[in-house]
Structures are given as C-alpha cells and as structure tokens.
Design a protein around this motif. Structure first.
Motif, short mmCIF file in Angstrom:
data_model
loop_
_atom_site.label_atom_id
_atom_site.label_comp_id
_atom_site.label_asym_id
_atom_site.label_seq_id
_atom_site.Cartn_x
_atom_site.Cartn_y
_atom_site.Cartn_z
N PRO A 25 6.08 -17.52 -2.13
CA PRO A 25 7.17 -18.41 -2.30
C PRO A 25 6.63 -19.65 -3.23
CG PRO A 25 7.15 -18.63 -0.03
CD PRO A 25 6.22 -17.47 -0.99
N GLY A 26 7.67 -20.02 -3.96
CA GLY A 26 7.48 -22.10 -4.97
C GLY A 26 5.94 -20.51 -6.40
N ASN A 27 5.12 -21.52 -6.35
CA ASN A 27 4.46 -21.25 -7.74
C ASN A 27 3.21 -20.49 -7.81
OD1 ASN A 27 3.17 -21.86 -10.32
ND2 ASN A 27 2.41 -23.55 -9.56
N SER A 28 4.02 -19.24 -7.57
CA SER A 28 2.72 -18.17 -6.58
C SER A 28 2.63 -17.51 -7.59
CB SER A 28 3.44 -17.94 -5.40
OG SER A 28 4.26 -17.05 -5.12
N ILE A 29 1.65 -16.45 -6.96
CA ILE A 29 1.03 -14.97 -7.86
C ILE A 29 1.12 -13.94 -7.52
CG2 ILE A 29 -0.06 -15.79 -9.86
CD1 ILE A 29 -2.21 -15.03 -8.30
N PRO A 30 2.17 -12.41 -7.39
CA PRO A 30 2.16 -11.64 -6.50
C PRO A 30 1.02 -11.26 -6.23
CG PRO A 30 3.84 -11.15 -8.80
CD PRO A 30 2.17 -12.23 -8.94
N GLY A 31 1.51 -10.45 -4.80
CA GLY A 31 0.21 -9.65 -4.05
C GLY A 31 -0.53 -8.14 -5.49
N ASP A 32 -1.02 -7.43 -4.76
CA ASP A 32 -1.68 -6.71 -5.82
C ASP A 32 -0.29 -4.97 -4.91
OD1 ASP A 32 -2.73 -7.61 -7.36
OD2 ASP A 32 -4.56 -8.05 -5.94
N LEU A 33 -0.49 -3.84 -5.99
CA LEU A 33 0.01 -2.74 -4.87
C LEU A 33 -1.75 -1.63 -4.65
CD1 LEU A 33 2.06 -0.19 -4.66
CD2 LEU A 33 1.74 0.21 -7.08
N ILE A 34 -1.52 -1.61 -4.12
CA ILE A 34 -3.15 -0.50 -3.41
C ILE A 34 -2.79 1.35 -3.38
CG2 ILE A 34 -5.19 -0.64 -1.83
CD1 ILE A 34 -4.23 -3.13 -3.45
N VAL A 35 -3.58 1.50 -4.03
CA VAL A 35 -2.38 3.20 -3.95
C VAL A 35 -4.03 3.79 -3.73
CG1 VAL A 35 -1.93 4.58 -5.79
CG2 VAL A 35 -1.64 2.94 -6.69
N ALA A 36 -3.73 4.53 -2.72
CA ALA A 36 -5.20 5.69 -1.70
C ALA A 36 -4.10 6.74 -1.99
CB ALA A 36 -4.54 5.20 -0.40
N ILE A 37 -5.49 7.16 -2.42
CA ILE A 37 -5.46 8.97 -3.43
C ILE A 37 -5.43 10.05 -2.08
CG2 ILE A 37 -6.06 10.81 -4.77
CD1 ILE A 37 -5.15 8.54 -6.08
N ARG A 85 0.67 -0.68 0.05
CA ARG A 85 0.18 0.08 0.36
C ARG A 85 0.85 1.20 -0.06
NH1 ARG A 85 -2.79 -3.83 1.94
NH2 ARG A 85 -5.50 -3.73 1.61
N ILE A 86 0.64 2.13 -0.80
CA ILE A 86 1.45 3.69 -0.57
C ILE A 86 0.24 4.40 -0.72
CG2 ILE A 86 3.08 2.76 -2.11
CD1 ILE A 86 2.21 3.59 -4.75
N LYS A 87 0.87 5.64 -0.96
CA LYS A 87 -0.06 6.67 -0.70
C LYS A 87 0.72 7.94 -1.44
CE LYS A 87 -2.18 8.36 2.46
NZ LYS A 87 -2.41 9.56 3.92
N VAL A 88 -0.73 8.52 -2.58
CA VAL A 88 0.04 9.46 -3.50
C VAL A 88 -0.90 10.60 -3.33
CG1 VAL A 88 0.38 9.66 -6.34
CG2 VAL A 88 0.58 7.20 -5.49
N LYS A 89 0.11 11.82 -3.48
CA LYS A 89 -0.35 13.01 -3.23
C LYS A 89 -0.46 13.35 -4.77
CE LYS A 89 1.51 13.57 1.21
NZ LYS A 89 2.60 14.58 2.05
N LEU A 90 -2.24 14.19 -4.79
CA LEU A 90 -2.35 14.61 -6.84
C LEU A 90 -2.71 16.33 -6.07
CD1 LEU A 90 -4.82 11.89 -7.97
CD2 LEU A 90 -1.88 12.25 -8.36
N SER A 91 -2.03 16.89 -6.97
CA SER A 91 -2.78 18.42 -7.34
C SER A 91 -4.13 18.48 -7.86
CB SER A 91 -1.59 19.60 -7.68
OG SER A 91 -1.73 19.13 -9.00
N LEU A 92 -5.09 19.99 -7.60
CA LEU A 92 -6.07 19.67 -7.96
C LEU A 92 -6.07 19.96 -9.65
CD1 LEU A 92 -9.29 19.83 -7.17
CD2 LEU A 92 -9.16 22.02 -7.58
#
Length: 371
Positions: free
Chosen positions: A237-249, A124-131
C-alpha cells in the motif's frame, strides 16, 4: 574474481548456522550505513556481507555453494547474485530482524530524505527447463497473479509516524539511554494509510491482477538455482515499491544425456561385430546428432571425450565436454551356426583377453572422468 563467502564473513567452512549468523551480524553492524554515512566502501562491504549471508545462512543454498561455488548463484540480466545487484531494500527486507534492537526494524527502503518506503512481498514460481534450454539459454514468458494497487485508491499520511514508516523509542540500559527504531504498527512501514478504496479492493486497497512476465534465463543454470526479477512481486500500500519475483529452476531429465556439472554423459551400445570391425555412429548431443568413428577392436568401457559439447559455464568460462561411454553388447541368444563359430574360436589367441597398458582399468577410467 569474487571473494569467497566464508572469507567475507570470517568463518571456516565447518561453521554452523549460529556461528555464521553471529559473524554476519558483527559485519553488518560494523559497516551499517547509519554508522558510516556517505562511506561508499563501507556500503559495499555491508552489501558484500549480506550477499554472503544470503547464501551461507540458508542450508540448501550453502550446500550448493559448497559444491559449485559462485557459479551456482551468479546470474545475468538483473537477476540476484553479486552484491552489485543487491540493494539496501533487499537487505533490510530480508535480514532486518537479524540486527535485533541495535538498529531497529527494517521493513522497507529509504528514500533520499530518510523516509522508509515499504516493499511488497516476493512471489515465487518454479520454471521447468529442458537440457537444450539450459544449454542455450532461453526467454520464458510466464503468467503471474500479482497484488497491485487498485485504480482509484488513495492513501493519506500516517498520523502515528508522520509518514516516516517508523516509530522511535528510547530505552534505559546499563550503557545509558538507547534510541532504536521499529516499523510503524499503524501503516506497516509504508508511511501511509488507506483513505479511499474501490469496492473491489481488499482492506489495503489491493486487487489481484494477471501479468505476463518475460524472464531471460542465461545458459548454464543448475537445478535449484534461484533467479530474481526485480519489482515483479506484489505491490504494497501507499508510496511503496513492489516485491520481487523469485524464479526457481527445475531441470527436466533428458532421454539420453545425463548431466554432471558442465559435462554430459552418453551411453553408446555397439554390437560385437561393430566393436571388432570398427564403425561410424551418430550419437545424441545437446544440439543435434554428432557422428563419431570407433576404431577397430574398441573395448567395452572406453570413454570418448568430445571437447566443448557439454553445457556452457554460467560464468562464461567455455563449455564442458560430452563423454561417450562405449558398451559392447553381448548377445543373449545365438543360433546354432553362430554358436559353433564362437565355440571353434574360444581358444583362438585373437579371442583371448590381452589388455595393453593403454587399456585402462575401470578405476583409472573413473579417476580420469572426474579429473
């Protein structure tokens, strides 16, 4: 048009968290793919219920949905929102525990042969946006530190679950013998355990790696909205799939403009002479200055509406308006000559307030503003 989330789960808007959870569990069990193999309609309803619970089961998301409806969460470009973009991996990893013993633990995803694949944890990350960025949409490049499988690491089939990622158990109940599945305690659901690893890897064969991720953010997002970039979270690990990146505005405050949904508000201050004689003024709009003409004798509190100069709808339904609030500035200090002028005209009929029917009251203006 998307169905109402409350309607999907069959609960009222006043339903509490326990009632919402109970309603979702009932729907999920009814339309679960294990009970409806090969039934595409049931699968769609299963995803639809999961999407509704994802929002209504979270107090903050529920509050945003109650205020903004679907537009608070619908995105584009592969971000989370509609159940069409929500796969079984998301549902099982997020809400698997809600099924209790009825279907066993969901720790990952299923391959075509029935073997579950573990899914890495989300970042999880936070992205700051201007108007301005919110109004126009923007592509942001962010550096993310992710866990990835180390080069040279190898895994072998888990002997506890034989690569299935699950162990089955049979229990005796008053209804008879019940079989349920749970995540394998040895491999954590991946179906594989560590075989060989390089010296710089952790106990699961993972290393931290910096990656620059490009995030396309659509126009019209709101503060607090979360977008999802698939497969940009941590590996497993192993034969897995990556998680997701959650972007908070996070919306940054604008120096002059105030946002209210898709509308923008701007306070314009004019002097007595300008209000009396009329004047043209340049005002701040979201994409540069706009020139407007004020009529002679304009009153303080007048609201001028500039159509389409607000924030675009995230659902593509046009743009909001820019509302210009006119404020006539009363001077606090006058010289002797100026003071004599107003003293001379204080009883003049042209200076005595005489509002017309078209000059709305404060409460009427507020009513118009929100209508």
């Amino acid at each position: 048009m998307k169905k109402d989330f409350y309607e999907i789960l069959g609960v009222s808007r006043s339903a509490d968290a326990a009632a919402i959870k109970k309603a979702y569990r009932k729907k999920a069990i009814e339309f679960h793919p294990d009970k409806n193999p090969g039934d595409k309609s049931a699968e769609d309803k299963f995803k639809e219920a999961a999407e509704a619970y994802e929002i209504l089961g979270d107090a903050d998301k529920k509050a945003k949905y109650d205020q903004y409806g679907h537009q608070a969460f619908d995105g584009s470009g592969g971000f989370g929102g509609g159940h069409g973009g929500m796969n079984m991996d998301d549902i099982f990893s997020q809400f698997g525990d809600i099924f209790g013993g009825g279907f066993g633990g969901f720790g990952g995803s299923r391959s075509g042969g029935g073997v579950r694949r573990a899914k890495g944890s989300n970042l999880r990350i936070k992205v700051k946006l201007s108007l301005e960025e919110i109004a126009n949409g923007v592509e942001k490049k962010v550096k993310v530190k992710r866990k990835v499988q180390a080069p040279g690491v190898t895994y072998k089939t888990c002997s506890t679950c034989n690569g299935q990622g699950q162990v089955m158990r049979v229990t005796n109940t008053i209804l008879g013998r019940m079989q349920s599945a749970s995540t394998c305690p040895s491999c954590g659901g991946s179906g594989q355990i560590l075989d060989k690893k390089p010296s710089n890897a952790d106990s699961q064969g993972m290393i931290l790696e910096d990656e620059t991720v490009s995030i396309k953010i659509p126009a019209g997002v709101v503060d607090g909205m979360q977008l999802k970039v698939s497969n940009k979270g941590n590996d497993a690990p192993g034969n897995s799939i990556p998680g997701d990146l959650i972007v908070a505005i996070e919306e940054l405050e604008h120096e002059f403009l105030k946002r209210e949904g898709e509308n923008l508000h701007y306070d314009l201050y004019v002097s007595f002479p300008e209000a009396i004689l009329g004047v043209s003024k340049d005002i701040e709009a979201i994409n540069g200055k706009v020139r407007i003409k004020l009529e002679e004798g304009i009153q303080s509190g007048k609201i001028l509406r500039l159509k389409g100069k607000g924030i675009p709808s995230i659902n593509g339904y046009g743009s909001g308006d820019l509302l210009v609030h006119v404020n006539v500035w009363t001077p606090k200090t006058l010289n002797k000559e100026q003071k004599q002028f107003f003293e001379k005209n204080i009883t003049d009929e042209n200076f005595i307030p005489n509002p017309e029917k078209s000059d709305k009251s404060f409460f009427e203006k507020v009513k118009d503003m929100f209508s």
